[in-house]
Write an enzyme that holds these catalytic residues in place. Structure first.
Site, PDB file in Angstrom:
ATOM      1  N   ASP A  27      13.193   8.794   9.954  1.00 52.69           N
ATOM      2  CA  ASP A  27      12.375   7.583  10.101  1.00 52.69           C
ATOM      3  C   ASP A  27      13.222   6.350  10.380  1.00 52.69           C
ATOM      4  O   ASP A  27      14.428   6.373  10.170  1.00 52.69           O
ATOM      5  CB  ASP A  27      11.709   7.262   8.752  1.00 52.69           C
ATOM      6  CG  ASP A  27      10.516   8.130   8.478  1.00 52.69           C
ATOM      7  OD1 ASP A  27      10.184   8.256   7.300  1.00 52.69           O
ATOM      8  OD2 ASP A  27       9.928   8.650   9.434  1.00 52.69           O
ATOM      9  N   LYS A  75       8.559   4.746  12.659  1.00 46.40           N
ATOM     10  CA  LYS A  75       7.399   3.935  13.013  1.00 46.40           C
ATOM     11  C   LYS A  75       7.474   2.617  12.285  1.00 46.40           C
ATOM     12  O   LYS A  75       7.972   2.515  11.185  1.00 46.40           O
ATOM     13  CB  LYS A  75       6.090   4.645  12.690  1.00 46.40           C
ATOM     14  CG  LYS A  75       6.098   5.393  11.392  1.00 46.40           C
ATOM     15  CD  LYS A  75       4.816   6.158  11.245  1.00 46.40           C
ATOM     16  CE  LYS A  75       4.699   6.831   9.910  1.00 46.40           C
ATOM     17  NZ  LYS A  75       5.355   8.036   9.694  1.00 46.40           N
ATOM     18  N   MET A 122       5.764  -2.696   1.263  1.00 47.95           N
ATOM     19  CA  MET A 122       5.097  -3.012   2.546  1.00 47.95           C
ATOM     20  C   MET A 122       4.218  -4.259   2.448  1.00 47.95           C
ATOM     21  O   MET A 122       3.194  -4.332   3.138  1.00 47.95           O
ATOM     22  CB  MET A 122       4.215  -1.818   3.013  1.00 47.95           C
ATOM     23  CG  MET A 122       4.996  -0.563   3.262  1.00 47.95           C
ATOM     24  SD  MET A 122       3.945   0.854   3.600  1.00 47.95           S
ATOM     25  CE  MET A 122       3.425   1.313   1.956  1.00 47.95           C
TER      26      MET A 122
HETATM   27  N1  SAH Z   1       9.245   6.220   0.493  1.00 51.77           N
HETATM   28  C1  SAH Z   1       9.848   4.912   0.407  1.00 51.77           C
HETATM   29  C2  SAH Z   1       8.868   3.804   0.687  1.00 51.77           C
HETATM   30  C3  SAH Z   1       8.290   3.803   2.078  1.00 51.77           C
HETATM   31  S1  SAH Z   1       7.184   2.456   2.355  1.00 51.77           S
HETATM   32  C4  SAH Z   1      10.481   4.736  -0.984  1.00 51.77           C
HETATM   33  O1  SAH Z   1      10.269   5.555  -1.877  1.00 51.77           O
HETATM   34  O2  SAH Z   1      11.234   3.772  -1.168  1.00 51.77           O
HETATM   35  C5  SAH Z   1       8.223   1.303   3.161  1.00 51.77           C
HETATM   36  C6  SAH Z   1       8.472   0.097   2.288  1.00 51.77           C
HETATM   37  O3  SAH Z   1       9.444   0.406   1.304  1.00 51.77           O
HETATM   38  C7  SAH Z   1       9.037  -1.094   3.009  1.00 51.77           C
HETATM   39  O4  SAH Z   1       8.018  -1.817   3.671  1.00 51.77           O
HETATM   40  C8  SAH Z   1       9.634  -1.875   1.872  1.00 51.77           C
HETATM   41  O5  SAH Z   1       8.641  -2.548   1.157  1.00 51.77           O
HETATM   42  C9  SAH Z   1      10.149  -0.761   0.984  1.00 51.77           C
HETATM   43  N2  SAH Z   1      11.592  -0.495   1.157  1.00 51.77           N
HETATM   44  C10 SAH Z   1      12.158   0.678   1.463  1.00 51.77           C
HETATM   45  N3  SAH Z   1      13.503   0.584   1.489  1.00 51.77           N
HETATM   46  C11 SAH Z   1      13.781  -0.701   1.191  1.00 51.77           C
HETATM   47  C12 SAH Z   1      15.002  -1.436   1.036  1.00 51.77           C
HETATM   48  N4  SAH Z   1      16.201  -0.868   1.214  1.00 51.77           N
HETATM   49  N5  SAH Z   1      14.913  -2.742   0.712  1.00 51.77           N
HETATM   50  C13 SAH Z   1      13.717  -3.326   0.516  1.00 51.77           C
HETATM   51  N6  SAH Z   1      12.552  -2.691   0.645  1.00 51.77           N
HETATM   52  C14 SAH Z   1      12.580  -1.390   0.965  1.00 51.77           C
END
Ligand code: SAH
Length: 263
Positions: A48, A70, A183
Site C-alpha cells: 500500500d 490508494k 484518517m
Molecule cells: N492499518 C493501519 C491504519 C490504516 S488507516 C494501522 O493499523 O495503523 C490510515 C490512517 O492511519 C492514516 O490516515 C493515518 O490516520 C493513520 N496512520 C498510519 N500510519 C501513520 C503514521 N506513520 N503517522 C500518522 N498517522 C498514521
C-alpha cells in the site's frame, strides 16, 4: 537476525499461501521478527501507499513488488481488484506477502481480504503489526492510557461519509479516556467542534502527528479550540493521526524521539 537468537515458531513461507502482514507505522525496526522474515522469503510483495520506503528497503532486490496503494479519493486498484490479485498470485504458486501499514486488522481492510481468501480456498496467515496509535503514542511521548488521566482508549475512523457526521459523539466526548482518530485530518475542524459541542472542555489537550515514527515525524499539540488553526499553520497533510485527551498534556515532557537530530 541469527537463527539461534530467534528460534522459529512457524513454518517458513509456503508456496501458494498469502501472508497478510502488518508493516507497522513506518520505522522499519518496528517490523515484527515474523514480518521481517517473511519479507526475506517472499516471491511477491503486494503493498500500500502507507508502507514507507524504509520498510520496502527490507525487501530483497529481485523480489517482485506490486503497488496497490490508494489515497482517500484516488484508488490505484479497487478493493475487489486487490482481492482478486491476491487469489491469482497465490494460485500461481507464489509465496505472497500482502504488506499493509500498521496492523492489517485495524482500519486496514484486512478482514475483507481474508474473507475473499477463505471463499477462494486460499491458505493464509495474518501477522499483526504495530498500529499507528501505538507507534505514535510511543514515539511522540503520549501514553494512550495513564492511571491519572485515561482509563480507556478508543480508536475511531475520522473518515466521515460525505462529510456527514455519523459518529457517536456523546460517547467520544466522555472524560477520562483517550480518543485516537485515524484518517481524520481533513475533518479536523468538525471533529474538534463536535467534541466540544458534546461536552469536552475546549481546553482539552489534543495533538496531530504526521508520519509518526519516521524521520519525517511532525507533532503539533494544542487544545480542542486551537488545534485546527495550529495544524493549518503548520501545513500538516495526511497521513496523520489525531489524539484527544488529557494524556496529550504529558507530551512536552515525555517526547524523546527527535528525528531531526538523527544521523
Ligand atoms: N492499518 C493501519 C491504519 C490504516 S488507516 C494501522 O493499523 O495503523 C490510515 C490512517 O492511519 C492514516 O490516515 C493515518 O490516520 C493513520 N496512520 C498510519 N500510519 C501513520 C503514521 N506513520 N503517522 C500518522 N498517522 C498514521
Amino acid at each position: 537476525m541469527s537463527e539461534s537468537a530467534f528460534p522459529r515458531t512457524h513454518a517458513p513461507a509456503r508456496p501458494g499461501w498469502v501472508y497478510l502482514v502488518g508493516a507497522g507505522p513506518g520505522d522499519p525496526e518496528l517490523l515484527t521478527l515474523r514480518a521481517a522474515r517473511l519479507l526475506l522469503e517472499a516471491d511477491v510483495v503486494v503493498y500500500d501507499n502507507l508502507v514507507g520506503q524504509d520498510v520496502m528497503a527490507c525487501v530483497p532486490a529481485g523480489v517482485e513488488r506490486i503497488y496497490v496503494g490508494k489515497k482517500a479519493s484516488n484508488h490505484a486498484l479497487p478493493q475487489a481488484g486487490i482481492n482478486a490479485l491476491l487469489v491469482e498470485q497465490a494460485r500461481l504458486g507464489k509465496r505472497v506477502v500482502r504488506l499493509k501499514g500498521g496492523d492489517p486488522f485495524i482500519f486496514g481492510r484486512g478482514g475483507e481480504e481474508v474473507e475473499e481468501l477463505v471463499q477462494a480456498g486460499v491458505s493464509f496467515e495474518v501477522i499483526p503489526g504495530i498500529t499507528a496509535a501505538a507507534g505514535i503514542g510511543a514515539y511522540a511521548g503520549i501514553p494512550l492510557t495513564h492511571r491519572d488521566f485515561a482509563q480507556a482508549c478508543i480508536f475511531v475512523t475520522g473518515h466521515l461519509k460525505d462529510g456527514s457526521v455519523d459518529l457517536d459523539w456523546a460517547m467520544l466526548a466522555r472524560r477520562k479516556q483517550t480518543v485516537v482518530f485515524y484518517m481524520g485530518i481533513t475533518q479536523l475542524p468538525t471533529i474538534c467542534a463536535e467534541l466540544v459541542a458534546h461536552g469536552l472542555p475546549a481546553s482539552t489537550p489534543a495533538a496531530v502527528v504526521r508520519r509518526g515514527t519516521t524521520r519525517a515525524q511532525r507533532v503539533v499539540t494544542a487544545d480542542l479550540a486551537t488545534l485546527p488553526e495550529a495544524v493549518k499553520a503548520a501545513g500538516i497533510t495526511p497521513p496523520a493521526l489525531i489524539i484527544v485527551g488529557d494524556v496529550v498534556g504529558l507530551q512536552p515532557r515525555l517526547a524523546w524521539f527527535h528525528p531531526e537530530d538523527a544521523a
